[in-house]
Motif scaffolding. Structure first.
Motif, PDB file in Angstrom:
ATOM      1  N   GLU A 539       0.834  -1.205   0.000  1.00 51.21           N
ATOM      2  CA  GLU A 539       0.000   0.000   0.000  1.00 51.21           C
ATOM      3  C   GLU A 539       0.868   1.254   0.000  1.00 51.21           C
ATOM      4  O   GLU A 539       0.562   2.224  -0.694  1.00 51.21           O
ATOM      5  N   ILE A 541       3.948   1.486  -1.133  1.00 51.92           N
ATOM      6  CA  ILE A 541       4.606   1.582  -2.436  1.00 51.92           C
ATOM      7  C   ILE A 541       3.648   2.195  -3.453  1.00 51.92           C
ATOM      8  O   ILE A 541       4.012   3.067  -4.239  1.00 51.92           O
ATOM      9  N   ASP A 542       2.390   1.758  -3.410  1.00 51.69           N
ATOM     10  CA  ASP A 542       1.412   2.217  -4.393  1.00 51.69           C
ATOM     11  C   ASP A 542       1.044   3.682  -4.223  1.00 51.69           C
ATOM     12  O   ASP A 542       0.509   4.294  -5.140  1.00 51.69           O
ATOM     13  N   THR A 543       1.289   4.235  -3.030  1.00 53.44           N
ATOM     14  CA  THR A 543       1.004   5.661  -2.851  1.00 53.44           C
ATOM     15  C   THR A 543       2.272   6.493  -2.991  1.00 53.44           C
ATOM     16  O   THR A 543       2.308   7.655  -2.633  1.00 53.44           O
ATOM     17  N   GLY A 544       3.341   5.876  -3.521  1.00 48.96           N
ATOM     18  CA  GLY A 544       4.554   6.625  -3.812  1.00 48.96           C
ATOM     19  C   GLY A 544       5.483   6.802  -2.629  1.00 48.96           C
ATOM     20  O   GLY A 544       6.474   7.515  -2.715  1.00 48.96           O
ATOM     21  N   LEU A 545       5.170   6.160  -1.500  1.00 49.53           N
ATOM     22  CA  LEU A 545       5.995   6.345  -0.297  1.00 49.53           C
ATOM     23  C   LEU A 545       6.973   5.169  -0.195  1.00 49.53           C
ATOM     24  O   LEU A 545       6.895   4.337   0.711  1.00 49.53           O
TER      25      LEU A 545
ATOM     26  N   ALA B  18      -7.684  -2.641   0.617  1.00 50.65           N
ATOM     27  CA  ALA B  18      -6.873  -1.824  -0.297  1.00 50.65           C
ATOM     28  C   ALA B  18      -5.983  -2.765  -1.096  1.00 50.65           C
ATOM     29  O   ALA B  18      -5.114  -3.426  -0.543  1.00 50.65           O
ATOM     30  N   ARG B  20      -4.203  -3.488  -5.265  1.00 50.30           N
ATOM     31  CA  ARG B  20      -3.996  -2.981  -6.629  1.00 50.30           C
ATOM     32  C   ARG B  20      -5.147  -3.486  -7.505  1.00 50.30           C
ATOM     33  O   ARG B  20      -5.536  -4.660  -7.390  1.00 50.30           O
ATOM     34  N   ASP B 190       8.848   7.403 -13.023  1.00 49.16           N
ATOM     35  CA  ASP B 190       8.082   7.373 -11.783  1.00 49.16           C
ATOM     36  C   ASP B 190       7.886   8.813 -11.299  1.00 49.16           C
ATOM     37  O   ASP B 190       8.786   9.397 -10.690  1.00 49.16           O
ATOM     38  N   GLU B 192       6.191  10.106  -8.913  1.00 48.47           N
ATOM     39  CA  GLU B 192       6.256  10.362  -7.473  1.00 48.47           C
ATOM     40  C   GLU B 192       7.704  10.509  -7.012  1.00 48.47           C
ATOM     41  O   GLU B 192       8.002  11.350  -6.159  1.00 48.47           O
ATOM     42  N   THR B 193       8.600   9.693  -7.562  1.00 49.22           N
ATOM     43  CA  THR B 193      10.003   9.793  -7.158  1.00 49.22           C
ATOM     44  C   THR B 193      10.576  11.144  -7.550  1.00 49.22           C
ATOM     45  O   THR B 193      11.277  11.789  -6.753  1.00 49.22           O
ATOM     46  N   SER B 196       9.151  13.827  -5.285  1.00 47.68           N
ATOM     47  CA  SER B 196       9.792  13.802  -3.965  1.00 47.68           C
ATOM     48  C   SER B 196      11.180  14.401  -4.024  1.00 47.68           C
ATOM     49  O   SER B 196      11.572  15.197  -3.162  1.00 47.68           O
ATOM     50  N   THR B 255      -3.142  11.581   2.475  1.00 50.68           N
ATOM     51  CA  THR B 255      -2.443  10.284   2.388  1.00 50.68           C
ATOM     52  C   THR B 255      -1.426  10.191   1.270  1.00 50.68           C
ATOM     53  O   THR B 255      -0.755   9.179   1.140  1.00 50.68           O
ATOM     54  N   THR B 256      -1.300  11.198   0.441  1.00 51.44           N
ATOM     55  CA  THR B 256      -0.277  11.125  -0.606  1.00 51.44           C
ATOM     56  C   THR B 256       0.683  12.290  -0.436  1.00 51.44           C
ATOM     57  O   THR B 256       0.320  13.315   0.125  1.00 51.44           O
ATOM     58  N   PRO B 257       1.912  12.112  -0.962  1.00 57.21           N
ATOM     59  CA  PRO B 257       2.840  13.236  -0.837  1.00 57.21           C
ATOM     60  C   PRO B 257       2.430  14.368  -1.782  1.00 57.21           C
ATOM     61  O   PRO B 257       1.706  14.121  -2.756  1.00 57.21           O
TER      62      PRO B 257
END
Lengths: 586, 317
Positions: A539, A541-545, B18, B20, B190, B192-193, B196, B255-257
């Motif tokens: 979970e 990983i899937d949210t980018g953390l 939750a 995928r 990616d 998100e990477t 960040s 919950t997300t960055p």
């Protein structure tokens, strides 16, 4: 009055009809095992095989035909993928076997300093998650920017090696799992060898290496054969490293072809199962050959006169120790350091950020409200699967090699089959098995079904390893127990099990570690109530953390390390290792 | 978000799973085929719903469950209509994120040399482009659908063949390679990477190039024969109400960055997160024809075209 005393000798009464008809206990147990394992192994495989002829898109009404098989065999890269799979498997297994045999022999049969701790380090190496460790190796060995490559080029200008290559895949496998696995599996078997066999060889004038190749290795044939075959089968299924390194190097293998079918939307399970059946069919004669090799002769190494005198390395002691330390630095120390470092970084592996370090990843996970429940679920599932595996695999191995049960060879053969079908396909087969079987269906979504599925998952490795260990034990050990009046199960419990305790510890640890980190099977068969740490990690990983997810990876690793230490301590107290004697002369 | 629902309806116990979508899809389809109906509602990106579960008959018609006027009134939605992912009303789209995944390493390729996606076919870029392998739906192939939608199949063919790109399977590694300068352009990295990294003051040389975007739809559906149909109806109506969608947007922020690209709703009366507006993630719902609508039936056709093209290109490599 004299009386005559007459003694009439009587024959014992013939057993009653019901006593003659009573089935032998081992026959009953063997038949139950054969039925149970046959059902759990063959039913999903048969369903998968049937599904390979279903050409309808996934989820729609079935339509039958040969399109999947035609598509599979008309793929232009399938021949090359098969060739890559076989050559990669053979080359890396050969190298790993040679290195593994040498390392295991040194750890088990010599007076190498710190050998118990060094062996434990190899165990730890196996518990590391593959992908983070691979990323660490890429950081070191990337052809353009790898830190190690650049360092070597300072000394050897023009040095060229790229991890994104055929040999890169071989090196990655050797360092990440193959060498540790060979040591992990071979060392207990070497430890079970009676040193008088080697001493007799040396007394006859043979040197150390000649003794190793002419006496030790032939005696170890069942273990080496099983480990080699298992290694080849696992190589055929190896996915993560090939997916990352092979993609960039344009190297396809069988498992990546299968994986790509499942990734499609809708997933192409028909083609994936057709490809899997080809691997299964190819492995069947190889398994039969291994069985024939093992059954040809006696491989007893542990008898009533067992001794374990260690070979004195003499002046080589510390140089060999240094080689072990250097090897383990690459296999375990560097990967563990990188793994822990990643948990304290804001963005791994961006060391050039103005302020790359943080405690926030750990803080986030410690505050995670579902962490404790996930931890409890993980421990429940992992311990449950381990206990089930130990009980079942020991029983199956015992029936296969220590009884005359008529179905012992088919039983042994069945235990090989699960490992011939890739995990991503097997998971679907198991889901079908559970949903279509009345006895399992009520357990669907519960922790029990996860324990059963994960307990059975390591059957090939577990049964074959325990079997190899039992083959090393001489029959006279049991016979002495029976002659003293003990029954079969008492003998198994009090004589055999302590002797194979180190091997059982290896099986227990392997099952525990695999169950702790399992994802696909848990996702398919589980529910929200029994979510373990591995799914919690997914979970994140899937949210980018990713960095926070790596903290959970570290927690899973530490759980397995704890299990390894417990398993090792118990096994060394019970097994033959406690009889090691120093050899005062060469 | 589930917590907000539970606060409003404390008598309804929610069990949240939750997973995928690619893992949940075979699970739920197999369950339904074997008579197990264990789930009531499903919220996620809609691709798997549309391409696999809807054709398998795995959803109920959502219009049978939506009863609140504020939910069924088209005036409450951007674009002035209820946006369905399928021709029949099975999956209701509550959010569409507009983006692409084309990033440039400016140390390798200054702005003077490259500043729009039409230049991807420039011969000087031959061998300098990294593309995530287009063998499955992901950011790389989604980006390609945006290019296909706007530039056509020929453009795509030339990009994949003539420009001799490197195809990489792992998004994170490809991202690393872009940062390290192995490639000048990365497609399917990616995000998100990179976000960040840039948020922490690094990766300054990496920039995203806008244009020819795709829309990735998120939506809700009620699964076939839900075990709790009344609760499913309550949830679906709450989720698509103003209150539910506000909770949805806030949940993404929580919950997300950053930069919270996804945090908005199709409801016109729910304010999008300012970052989402600034990043251009909120689509022009009045002119959706500009985008490849991924997660809808139309988008599925374009995705299939991209994947089939890659298979041909890959076969010829």
């Amino acid at each position: 009055m004299a009386t005559a005393s007459t003694t009439i000798a009587t024959r014992p009464a013939a057993p009653a009809l019901w006593q003659r008809m009573r089935p032998d206990t081992m026959f009953l147990i063997g038949t139950i095992l054969l039925g149970l394992i046959g059902f759990i192994v063959l039913y999903p495989i048969i369903l998968l095989a049937i599904n390979s002829f279903n050409v309808a898109p996934f989820g729609r009404a079935e339509a039958w035909g040969l399109d999947n098989w035609q598509a599979v065999f008309s793929q232009p890269r399938i021949v090359q993928a098969l060739k890559n799979t076989l050559t990669l498997a053979l080359v890396r297994q050969s190298i790993a076997l040679v290195i593994g045999v040498m390392l295991a022999w040194i750890l088990a049969r010599t007076n190498l300093p710190g050998r118990r701790w060094l062996e434990l380090c190899f165990w730890f190496a196996l518990l590391l998650p593959v992908l983070p460790v691979l990323m660490g190796w890429i950081l070191l060995l990337d052809g353009h920017h790898g830190l190690l490559i650049q360092a070597i080029r300072q000394v050897i200008p023009g040095f060229s090696f790229d991890i994104y290559s055929w040999w890169g895949i071989v090196v990655a496998h050797l360092m990440i799992n193959l060498i540790p696995l060979k040591v992990f599996l071979l060392t207990p078997a070497f430890r079970n060898m009676d040193s008088s066999l080697e001493e007799a060889s040396r007394t006859a004038g043979a040197g150390t290496l000649r003794t190793l190749f002419k006496v030790v290795i032939p005696i170890m044939t069942p273990t080496i054969a099983f480990i080699t075959l298992l290694g080849i089968i696992r190589s055929m299924q190896s996915l993560e490293i090939e997916l990352v390194l092979g993609g960039a190097a344009k190297i396809d293998v069988y498992s990546t072809l299968i994986y790509r079918q499942v990734l499609q939307s809708p997933p192409e399970y028909g083609k994936a199962t057709a490809l899997s059946m080809v691997v299964l069919a190819a492995m069947v004669p190889v398994i039969a050959l291994q069985q024939w090799m093992v059954n040809r002769r006696n491989y007893t190494t542990v008898s009533g006169k067992y001794t374990n005198r260690l070979y004195d390395l003499g002046a080589l002691k510390w140089p060999v120790f240094g080689i072990f330390v250097l090897l383990l630095a690459f296999i375990i120390v560097i990967p563990v350091v990188m793994m822990f470092l990643g948990t304290f970084m804001k963005v791994y592996p961006q060391f050039d950020l103005p302020d790359p370090w943080t405690l926030n990843n750990w803080a986030r996970i410690i505050k995670e409200p579902t962490l404790i429940k996930a931890l409890v679920n993980t421990l429940t599932i992992a311990f449950g699967a381990t206990l089930l595996a130990l009980f079942l695999f020991t029983l199956v191995a015992y029936v296969s090699v220590r009884t005359r049960y008529v179905g012992r060879k088919p039983l042994d053969f069945l235990t090989w089959l699960p490992s011939t079908v890739p995990g991503i396909v097997t998971s679907l087969g198991l889901l079908w098995l559970v949903l279509k079987t009345p006895i399992f269906r009520p357990l669907y979504g519960t922790t029990w079904i996860l324990i059963i599925a994960l307990g059975f998952a390591g059957m090939t490795l577990g049964v074959q390893l325990i079997k190899s260990s039992l083959l090393q034990l001489g029959a006279e050990l049991e016979e002495a127990s029976w002659a003293s009046g003990a029954g079969r199960f008492f003998t198994l419990r009090r004589v055999l099990l302590p002797l194979i305790a180190p091997t059982m510890a290896v099986v227990a640890l392997q099952t525990f570690a695999a169950a702790s980190s399992a994802v696909s099977l848990v996702a398919l068969l589980g529910s929200a109530n029994n979510k373990p740490l591995s799914l919690l990690q997914l979970e994140y990983i899937d949210t980018g953390l990713f960095e926070a997810a790596s903290v959970i990876g570290v927690i899973i690793f530490m759980l397995s390390v704890g299990a390894a230490i417990i398993a090792r301590t118990l096994s060394m107290r019970m097994g033959l290792g406690r009889f090691e004697q120093a050899n005062t002369g060469r | 978000m589930v917590q907000k629902f539970q606060e409003k309806y404390p008598d309804i116990q929610v069990e949240q799973v939750a997973m995928r979508p690619s893992e949940f899809t075979p699970k739920v389809v197999t369950e339904q085929q074997n008579g197990v109906n264990g789930y009531d509602a499903w919220i996620s990106p809609t691709s798997n719903m549309v391409e696999t579960v809807v054709p398998a008959g795995g959803f109920e018609q959502l219009t049978d469950y939506l009863i609140l006027p504020e939910v069924t009134d088209p005036k409450n939605y951007r674009g002035g209509k209820l946006l369905w992912a399928t021709t029949d009303p099975y999956v209701f789209i509550n959010q569409g994120n507009v983006t692409n995944s084309v990033w440039i390493n400016r140390d390798q390729l200054p702005a003077a040399q490259f500043n729009n996606l039409d230049q991807l076919l420039d011969p000087s870029l031959r061998g300098k482009i990294g593309i995530r392998s287009l063998d499955a739906p992901h950011a790389g192939s989604l980006t390609m659908t945006g290019l296909l939608h706007n530039k056509g199949a020929d453009f795509l063919q030339r990009l994949l063949v003539d420009q001799q790109p490197a195809f990489v399977d792992n998004a994170r590694l490809m991202t690393q390679d872009l940062i390290n300068g192995k490639y000048a352009i990365g497609i399917g990295v990616d995000n998100e990477t990179l976000d960040s990294c840039q948020r922490e003051g690094g990766c300054k040389q990496i920039q995203q190039v806008p244009g020819y975007q795709y829309l990735l739809a998120y939506g809700v559906g009620v699964l076939k024969s839900p075990p709790h149909p009344n609760a499913a109806a309550v949830f679906a109506n709450w989720f698509m109400s103003k209150e539910g969608q506000q909770a949805w947007v806030q949940a993404q922020v929580d919950t997300t960055p950053p930069p919270y690209e996804q945090a908005h709703s199709i409801r016109a009366d729910v304010e999008p997160n300012p970052e989402a507006v600034k990043n251009g993630s909120v689509p022009d719902y009045d002119h959706l024809e500009k985008y490849s609508l991924q997660g809808t039936e139309m988008g599925a056709t374009e995705m299939k075209a991209v994947l089939d093209l890659y298979k041909r290109v890959d076969a010829g490599r």
